[in-house]
Design a protein around this motif. Structure first.
Motif, PDB file in Angstrom:
ATOM      1  N   ARG A 106      40.825  47.712  47.587  1.00 46.85           N
ATOM      2  CA  ARG A 106      39.915  46.946  47.451  1.00 46.85           C
ATOM      3  C   ARG A 106      40.173  45.816  46.077  1.00 46.85           C
ATOM      4  NH1 ARG A 106      34.826  48.952  48.374  1.00 46.85           N
ATOM      5  NH2 ARG A 106      35.087  50.716  49.549  1.00 46.85           N
ATOM      6  N   VAL A 107      39.315  45.015  46.100  1.00 52.14           N
ATOM      7  CA  VAL A 107      39.730  43.463  45.826  1.00 52.14           C
ATOM      8  C   VAL A 107      40.032  43.592  44.316  1.00 52.14           C
ATOM      9  CG1 VAL A 107      39.460  40.979  44.978  1.00 52.14           C
ATOM     10  CG2 VAL A 107      38.912  41.712  47.206  1.00 52.14           C
ATOM     11  N   LEU A 108      40.967  43.514  43.386  1.00 58.76           N
ATOM     12  CA  LEU A 108      41.091  42.990  42.702  1.00 58.76           C
ATOM     13  C   LEU A 108      40.664  42.000  41.636  1.00 58.76           C
ATOM     14  CD1 LEU A 108      43.914  45.095  41.309  1.00 58.76           C
ATOM     15  CD2 LEU A 108      42.039  46.282  41.885  1.00 58.76           C
ATOM     16  N   VAL A 109      40.633  41.526  40.705  1.00 57.07           N
ATOM     17  CA  VAL A 109      39.968  40.322  39.600  1.00 57.07           C
ATOM     18  C   VAL A 109      40.913  40.707  38.165  1.00 57.07           C
ATOM     19  CG1 VAL A 109      38.331  38.988  38.971  1.00 57.07           C
ATOM     20  CG2 VAL A 109      38.044  39.653  41.274  1.00 57.07           C
ATOM     21  N   SER A 110      40.733  40.026  38.212  1.00 58.65           N
ATOM     22  CA  SER A 110      42.028  39.950  36.351  1.00 58.65           C
ATOM     23  C   SER A 110      40.741  39.309  35.713  1.00 58.65           C
ATOM     24  CB  SER A 110      42.932  38.467  36.200  1.00 58.65           C
ATOM     25  OG  SER A 110      43.081  39.097  35.150  1.00 58.65           O
ATOM     26  N   GLN A 111      40.597  40.301  34.418  1.00 53.18           N
ATOM     27  CA  GLN A 111      39.216  40.189  33.500  1.00 53.18           C
ATOM     28  C   GLN A 111      39.775  38.851  32.516  1.00 53.18           C
ATOM     29  OE1 GLN A 111      39.654  43.147  30.831  1.00 53.18           O
ATOM     30  NE2 GLN A 111      38.309  44.995  31.819  1.00 53.18           N
ATOM     31  N   ARG A 112      41.299  38.152  32.725  1.00 49.38           N
ATOM     32  CA  ARG A 112      41.262  37.155  32.245  1.00 49.38           C
ATOM     33  C   ARG A 112      40.984  35.744  33.062  1.00 49.38           C
ATOM     34  NH1 ARG A 112      47.867  38.128  31.193  1.00 49.38           N
ATOM     35  NH2 ARG A 112      47.417  39.919  30.029  1.00 49.38           N
ATOM     36  N   PHE A 113      40.458  35.935  33.937  1.00 50.37           N
ATOM     37  CA  PHE A 113      39.664  35.348  34.642  1.00 50.37           C
ATOM     38  C   PHE A 113      37.844  35.065  34.075  1.00 50.37           C
ATOM     39  CE2 PHE A 113      36.294  33.469  37.435  1.00 50.37           C
ATOM     40  CZ  PHE A 113      37.182  32.289  38.384  1.00 50.37           C
ATOM     41  N   VAL A 114      37.829  33.237  33.409  1.00 51.54           N
ATOM     42  CA  VAL A 114      37.061  33.112  32.866  1.00 51.54           C
ATOM     43  C   VAL A 114      36.426  32.089  33.924  1.00 51.54           C
ATOM     44  CG1 VAL A 114      35.099  31.560  31.346  1.00 51.54           C
ATOM     45  CG2 VAL A 114      36.699  33.622  30.527  1.00 51.54           C
TER      46      VAL A 114
ATOM     47  N   HIS B  89      31.841  44.979  40.970  1.00 49.74           N
ATOM     48  CA  HIS B  89      30.958  44.204  40.532  1.00 49.74           C
ATOM     49  C   HIS B  89      29.682  45.036  41.402  1.00 49.74           C
ATOM     50  CE1 HIS B  89      28.210  40.899  40.804  1.00 49.74           C
ATOM     51  NE2 HIS B  89      27.889  40.759  41.767  1.00 49.74           N
ATOM     52  N   ALA B  90      28.641  45.198  41.122  1.00 55.28           N
ATOM     53  CA  ALA B  90      27.352  45.748  41.372  1.00 55.28           C
ATOM     54  C   ALA B  90      26.959  45.088  42.769  1.00 55.28           C
ATOM     55  CB  ALA B  90      26.686  46.507  40.142  1.00 55.28           C
ATOM     56  N   ALA B  91      26.123  45.285  43.426  1.00 58.14           N
ATOM     57  CA  ALA B  91      25.992  44.714  44.540  1.00 58.14           C
ATOM     58  C   ALA B  91      24.566  45.076  44.081  1.00 58.14           C
ATOM     59  CB  ALA B  91      25.834  45.860  45.938  1.00 58.14           C
TER      60      ALA B  91
ATOM     61  N   ARG C   9      31.474  32.777  39.827  1.00 60.95           N
ATOM     62  CA  ARG C   9      30.834  34.033  40.418  1.00 60.95           C
ATOM     63  C   ARG C   9      30.805  34.251  41.794  1.00 60.95           C
ATOM     64  NH1 ARG C   9      26.705  32.565  36.458  1.00 60.95           N
ATOM     65  NH2 ARG C   9      25.325  32.122  38.409  1.00 60.95           N
ATOM     66  N   VAL C  10      30.405  33.854  42.973  1.00 63.92           N
ATOM     67  CA  VAL C  10      30.335  33.758  44.507  1.00 63.92           C
ATOM     68  C   VAL C  10      32.207  33.617  44.771  1.00 63.92           C
ATOM     69  CG1 VAL C  10      29.753  33.937  46.708  1.00 63.92           C
ATOM     70  CG2 VAL C  10      27.625  33.046  44.669  1.00 63.92           C
TER      71      VAL C  10
ATOM     72  N   GLU D 163      32.594  38.029  41.772  1.00 64.05           N
ATOM     73  CA  GLU D 163      31.713  39.208  42.226  1.00 64.05           C
ATOM     74  C   GLU D 163      32.037  39.400  43.439  1.00 64.05           C
ATOM     75  OE1 GLU D 163      28.168  37.215  43.592  1.00 64.05           O
ATOM     76  OE2 GLU D 163      27.111  36.931  41.991  1.00 64.05           O
ATOM     77  N   LEU D 164      33.777  39.311  43.697  1.00 63.22           N
ATOM     78  CA  LEU D 164      34.440  40.397  44.589  1.00 63.22           C
ATOM     79  C   LEU D 164      35.808  41.617  44.324  1.00 63.22           C
ATOM     80  CD1 LEU D 164      37.067  37.707  45.675  1.00 63.22           C
ATOM     81  CD2 LEU D 164      34.790  37.717  47.213  1.00 63.22           C
ATOM     82  N   SER D 165      34.997  41.374  42.835  1.00 64.00           N
ATOM     83  CA  SER D 165      35.906  42.893  42.504  1.00 64.00           C
ATOM     84  C   SER D 165      35.368  44.542  43.107  1.00 64.00           C
ATOM     85  CB  SER D 165      35.655  43.300  40.866  1.00 64.00           C
ATOM     86  OG  SER D 165      36.164  43.450  40.271  1.00 64.00           O
TER      87      SER D 165
END
Length: 303
Positions: free
Chosen positions: A240-248, A297-299, A255-256, A260-262
């Motif tokens: 599953r895709v991880l998205v860093s919390q440091r990304f803003v 991310h919740a769909a 978002r898209v 939203e990949l998280s």
């Protein structure tokens, strides 16, 4: 003296496959300054913030100090340090480097060689890039250190230094395994029969003994390849895709395309093709991915 080999063989702190690109980043920065100013020394207090930014963006995920390479690069025979007290570095302490007016620059023999043979600078820079960073970051890293790219060095020289040859078939094998779709977003653009904007990404970087195998590859669009190599995106348990919390990013596009990949499952590979090996995934998470991952991310609920 073979300065290209010396650049390729910088002594770096190592423990397994841990990334420690501190010295290569400082040497690239020094080469960029030499290309622009020739003989100017780099006073630590004046370049500290530049070096911090380079380490934050292109160094390992954990925070480190630019004082370390400023002092230790001397031992590789390409760098010298002087202070208000004379020749020699006062050590790795930031306060000492600042208080003594420590300034570093390329050693006289290397400066003379660069003046005699202008193409040497480009060859050294390319070897440093090849040995420490993935190709997706080379151009922007040159820009970050102020290097104007030179013509590509002779392939035989690059391979003799690297001592490994890339497998030119990897790209086609990886793209086929993922059916020409980005594993993160599903992008599958083509012009006629030719895919555009799709690349084969190494999970464990080739510069760090990552093999040219399908289980070390992902088919990614150009955007997500860059974000993957910069540590914004990763691959976690269950593919599953991880998205860093440091990304803003607050725009709809951010978002898209990113947040939203998280937690989203990877697109592919097709049945029968090898998924990303756990050991390569673990290396990327430890050595490239920045910080902690965001919650899945919740769909949106169906209407």
């Amino acid at each position: 003296m073979n300065w290209v080999e010396r650049a390729a063989e910088l002594r770096q702190w190592s423990k397994g496959a841990v990334r420690a690109p501190h010295k290569p980043l400082l040497l690239l920065y020094a080469l960029g300054r030499f290309q622009r100013e020739d003989d100017g020394a780099l006073r630590y207090g004046a370049v500290e913030e530049d070096l911090k930014r380079l380490l934050a963006e292109y160094g390992p995920p954990h925070r480190t100090s630019p004082a370390y390479p400023f002092h230790h690069l001397v031992s590789d025979g390409v760098w010298e340090v002087r202070t208000d007290r004379g020749a020699g570095s006062p050590g790795t302490g930031v306060r000492e480097l600042r208080a003594t007016g420590a300034a570093g620059r390329l050693v006289p023999e290397l400066r003379a060689a660069l003046r005699r043979e202008p193409s040497l600078l480009g060859r050294m820079a390319q070897v440093l890039l090849d040995a420490n960073f993935p190709p997706s970051l080379h151009d922007e890293l040159c820009e970050a250190v102020g290097l104007v790219p030179e013509p590509e060095p002779d392939v035989s020289e690059r391979l003799s230094v690297a001592r490994r040859q890339r497998d030119p078939r990897m790209r086609e094998r990886v793209l086929t395994a993922y059916e020409y779709r980005c594993a993160f977003c599903g992008y599958d653009g083509r012009i006629g029969a030719v895919p555009v904007g799709l690349e084969a990404a190494h999970v464990r970087w080739w510069a760090f003994d990552g093999p040219d195998d399908v289980d070390n590859g992902l088919c990614l669009c150009s955007l997500h390849h860059k974000l993957f190599d910069k540590g914004v995106l990763g691959v976690g348990e269950g593919d599953r895709v991880l998205v860093s919390q440091r990304f803003v990013g607050h725009s709809p596009a951010a978002r898209v395309q990113v947040t939203e990949l998280s937690g989203r499952p990877l697109v592919g590979p097709q049945p029968g093709a090898a998924p990303v090996a756990a050991r390569h995934r673990a290396w990327h998470t430890a050595q490239v991915f920045h910080g902690d991952p965001r919650p899945a991310h919740a769909a949106p609920s169906p209407a």
